[in-house]
Design a protein around this motif. Sequence first.
Motif: not given
Length: 332
Positions: A249-255, A157-166
């Motif tokens: 549920r969180l609408t974001a991928s935050d590893p 994830a390059d250490g970043q939070l990524k928003q989910i829009v699907n």
Amino acid sequence: MTQTAVAPPAKSDKPHESASPLARLRDPAWYQRYGVYVAVAVVLLFNALFTDHFMTADNFRTQLVQVAPIVIVALGMALVIGTEGVDLSVGSTMALAAAFLPLYLGYGLVPALVVSLLAGAVVGAVNGALVSLVGLQPIVATLALFVGGRGLALVMADGQLKQIVNPDLLSLGTGSFLGIPLVVLIAGVLAVAVAFLVQRTTFGRQVVAIGGNRSAAALAGLPVKRVLIGVYVLCGVLAALAGILATARLTASDPSSLGTLMELSAITAVVVGGTPLNGGSVRVLGTVAGALLMQLLRATLVKHDLPDSTAQIAQAAIIIAAVYVARERRSR
């Protein structure tokens, strides 16, 4: 005249049916079997009497949605603990599954879900191989992926939070069917499936037998190594699914934060639900009740403006009590 030896009656796992109610309350087996349900009832009664707006449909819906991912992970953890093992990597597996989602959503929802679930299966297979083939202790084998799995997720994830829009993926976290949130419905279906697996299938009986006595199971011809790998794979897949649903549920991928301390929540639910840490038994309904108890307890303390540290102390006390009851039962 030849006398026929009569074998003594086998000891029952349940309290004696003819025992008085007071005698049953003194039996550690009674507390291990039914204590979690009594505790849930006590917490609900307390909130009905002393907590405003707690016993409402909206609040219960919120509590069930929040506890659903814990239940899913705890179901897999219960299977692992049933074999006298433990899986510390479930939180990292959740993060790894969440990291795969944004990378493959461009190919469609189904491919992204399949890849994420496969990632969980691979983690489980590695854990199972380290335990069954290499012979490492479960806590050591899974600790490696507890650290390495989240590190890999952060790299992906390059250490970043990524928003989910699907929208299709987001509907898994926010949608409902017949008024029941999908995450709750999925957790309920999985609980029924795992209960059926444990009680009605050969695989489930093998899991319990291996947890009861691995050496005896091997001598009896049971496929110990294959079953152990299968159990850890199932645990990894369930953890990955929980990561997918939490991401939706969180609408974001935050590893970096997803699944943090999930392994402790899952182990707590399993132990409080009555599954012994030394294996040989899997209590699925108790595991669900254990997860619900921890969630209701936390929500109760929050409603009464108590800090989260108080909830952690209360949970620790419950864990100690559950382990003590199990120890007292084994010593009898």
